[in-house]
Motif scaffolding. Structure first.
Motif, PDB file in Angstrom:
ATOM      1  N   ASP A 163      24.108  70.476  30.634  1.00  0.00           N
ATOM      2  CA  ASP A 163      24.369  69.187  31.093  1.00  0.00           C
ATOM      3  C   ASP A 163      24.368  69.170  32.521  1.00  0.00           C
ATOM      4  O   ASP A 163      23.692  68.234  33.354  1.00  0.00           O
ATOM      5  N   PHE A 164      24.702  70.093  33.144  1.00  0.00           N
ATOM      6  CA  PHE A 164      24.663  70.410  34.749  1.00  0.00           C
ATOM      7  C   PHE A 164      23.156  70.404  35.217  1.00  0.00           C
ATOM      8  O   PHE A 164      22.809  69.727  36.091  1.00  0.00           O
ATOM      9  N   TRP A 165      22.285  71.424  34.743  1.00  0.00           N
ATOM     10  CA  TRP A 165      21.247  71.608  35.179  1.00  0.00           C
ATOM     11  C   TRP A 165      20.054  70.819  34.807  1.00  0.00           C
ATOM     12  O   TRP A 165      19.046  70.325  35.453  1.00  0.00           O
ATOM     13  N   PHE A 166      20.335  70.133  33.456  1.00  0.00           N
ATOM     14  CA  PHE A 166      19.249  69.120  32.919  1.00  0.00           C
ATOM     15  C   PHE A 166      19.455  67.610  33.076  1.00  0.00           C
ATOM     16  O   PHE A 166      18.677  66.826  32.705  1.00  0.00           O
ATOM     17  N   ARG A 167      20.822  67.152  33.190  1.00  0.00           N
ATOM     18  CA  ARG A 167      21.265  65.780  33.251  1.00  0.00           C
ATOM     19  C   ARG A 167      21.727  65.550  34.732  1.00  0.00           C
ATOM     20  O   ARG A 167      21.454  64.550  35.527  1.00  0.00           O
ATOM     21  N   PHE A 168      23.058  66.197  35.082  1.00  0.00           N
ATOM     22  CA  PHE A 168      23.693  65.824  35.997  1.00  0.00           C
ATOM     23  C   PHE A 168      23.184  66.086  37.377  1.00  0.00           C
ATOM     24  O   PHE A 168      23.086  65.246  38.218  1.00  0.00           O
ATOM     25  N   LEU A 169      22.686  67.232  37.745  1.00  0.00           N
ATOM     26  CA  LEU A 169      21.854  67.622  38.984  1.00  0.00           C
ATOM     27  C   LEU A 169      20.706  66.689  39.037  1.00  0.00           C
ATOM     28  O   LEU A 169      20.550  66.116  40.044  1.00  0.00           O
ATOM     29  N   PRO A 170      19.465  66.632  38.174  1.00  0.00           N
ATOM     30  CA  PRO A 170      18.792  65.772  38.352  1.00  0.00           C
ATOM     31  C   PRO A 170      18.990  64.208  38.669  1.00  0.00           C
ATOM     32  O   PRO A 170      18.301  63.789  39.480  1.00  0.00           O
ATOM     33  N   ALA A 171      19.894  63.807  38.045  1.00  0.00           N
ATOM     34  CA  ALA A 171      20.406  62.358  38.333  1.00  0.00           C
ATOM     35  C   ALA A 171      20.753  62.231  39.910  1.00  0.00           C
ATOM     36  O   ALA A 171      20.788  61.385  40.410  1.00  0.00           O
ATOM     37  N   GLN A 172      21.574  63.297  40.442  1.00  0.00           N
ATOM     38  CA  GLN A 172      22.006  63.228  41.665  1.00  0.00           C
ATOM     39  C   GLN A 172      20.847  63.472  42.474  1.00  0.00           C
ATOM     40  O   GLN A 172      20.604  62.686  43.663  1.00  0.00           O
ATOM     41  N   GLU A 173      19.822  63.916  42.146  1.00  0.00           N
ATOM     42  CA  GLU A 173      18.676  64.479  43.193  1.00  0.00           C
ATOM     43  C   GLU A 173      17.840  63.018  43.127  1.00  0.00           C
ATOM     44  O   GLU A 173      17.165  62.588  44.271  1.00  0.00           O
ATOM     45  N   ARG A 174      17.868  62.232  41.909  1.00  0.00           N
ATOM     46  CA  ARG A 174      17.285  61.014  41.935  1.00  0.00           C
ATOM     47  C   ARG A 174      18.198  59.674  42.792  1.00  0.00           C
ATOM     48  O   ARG A 174      17.729  58.647  42.913  1.00  0.00           O
ATOM     49  N   GLY A 175      19.306  60.362  43.555  1.00  0.00           N
ATOM     50  CA  GLY A 175      19.957  59.238  44.074  1.00  0.00           C
ATOM     51  C   GLY A 175      21.156  58.621  43.127  1.00  0.00           C
ATOM     52  O   GLY A 175      21.849  57.708  43.607  1.00  0.00           O
TER      53      GLY A 175
END
Length: 344
Positions: free
Chosen positions: A314-326
């Motif tokens: 969840d952290f590497w494939f959903r949560f972190l990418p979501a933060q990188e997208r703003g």
């Protein structure tokens, strides 16, 4: 519901019910007795202080600190430990610089001795390869708590938006404590030849002797003080983990407040009473308890592996990418991973 540990459960990799059973069982204060032995040995070697006085002073100051609660513990640790750790490492590096031409041969000796029996010299005379592995693993586990479960409780109190983010910092502790600090100190002992020239000296006294050889009495005094600070902060830091177990067991009740006060006294008893015990006996007890901790931690990991992998993915494939997208994804806690959308 036990409110005192709710913060840890909301923000850390702590399975409900696990910390209490683990920490009350591990008998943390008894493993801290090796810290007291190190302090009294180092202070006696450097200053000639009677062990009874050293143990009494250590016990009194630790008790006063833990009585002040987490804020006092944090305030003390964050100011003292970084400075002493830096000076400690710099002192070890200075010994390496003094004996720079011998460093390659010493590194070769370490590697060679790890896979061949040692000759009958020094404090580890006649050690086999199995002995080297056994003591190396045992001391490594104790130095950084990797796999023992202590880190779970410490990291669980952190304020973070995702458990995996906090867990990702754990590798730094292991690397700095064992790979850097312990390696520098091992090289210091070997380069000064103290482990051969002083066969009757062991534990923290041997490290103090190594610094005396390199820097005179000033070096011994500094090392004794540094060991005292590290042992002191280890004792009060471990107390915090044990106290959280008491909190979890009794909940936010009047009994918890009473039990905590009683536990403070119980915690300090072995730290003071066992000051004069033999180092070998204390380490044997600590190694046995460490093995028990590891087995309990492995059991926890195996039984909770699905949730752990869900958190990781969840952290590497959903949560972190979501933060990188703003985006601003909601805080994730243990046991609340949104399965939908998480990569499997």
């Amino acid at each position: 519901m036990r409110p005192i540990l709710c913060h840890a459960q909301r923000h850390g990799l702590v399975e409900r019910g696990f910390p209490a059973g683990h920490c009350l069982f591990h008998l943390g204060p008894w493993t801290c007795s090796v810290q007291t032995e190190s302090v009294v040995g180092a202070l006696r070697e450097a200053f000639g202080i009677d062990p009874l006085w050293s143990a009494s002073f250590l016990g009194l100051t630790c008790f006063v600190t833990i009585f002040g609660g987490l804020r006092r513990i944090s305030a003390v640790m964050e100011r003292v430990v970084p400075i002493m750790a830096l000076l400690y490492i710099l002192g070890g590096l200075a010994i390496l610089v003094q004996h720079l031409p011998q460093v390659p041969a010493t590194l070769e000796l370490i590697v060679r001795s790890a896979f061949t029996p040692m000759a009958g010299v020094g404090g580890f005379a006649g050690a086999t390869v199995k002995d080297a592995m056994r003591y190396g693993i045992a001391r490594g586990l104790y130095s950084n708590d990797a796999g023992t479960g202590y880190g779970i409780i410490a990291h669980a109190t952190a304020r973070t938006d995702h458990p995996v983010r906090q867990a990702s910092w754990g590798w730094g502790e292991v690397f700095l404590d064992t790979i850097v600090v312990c390696s520098v100190m091992a090289l210091s002992l070997l380069l000064t030849n103290s482990y051969i020239d002083y066969p009757g000296v062991d534990s923290a006294r041997l490290t103090t002797v190594a610094f005396r050889i390199s820097f005179g009495d000033w070096g011994a005094w500094f090392m004794a003080i540094a060991i005292t600070v590290f042992a002191w902060t280890t004792i009060i830091g471990m107390y915090y983990s044990c106290e959280k177990s008491v909190n979890y067991a009794f909940g936010d009740t009047r009994c918890n407040r009473r039990a905590t006060k009683v536990y403070m006294i119980y915690y300090m008893i072995p730290c003071v009473v066992l000051y004069n015990a033999k180092a070998d006996a204390l380490w044997a007890m600590t190694d046995i308890l460490s093995a028990i901790y590891v087995m309990i931690t492995i059991l926890f990991i195996v039984t909770q592996r699905k949730e752990i992998f869900r958190l990781f993915n969840d952290f590497w494939f959903r949560f972190l990418p979501a933060q990188e997208r703003g985006e601003n994804p909601p805080v994730v806690a243990y046991g609340t991973v949104p399965v939908k959308g998480a990569r499997k």
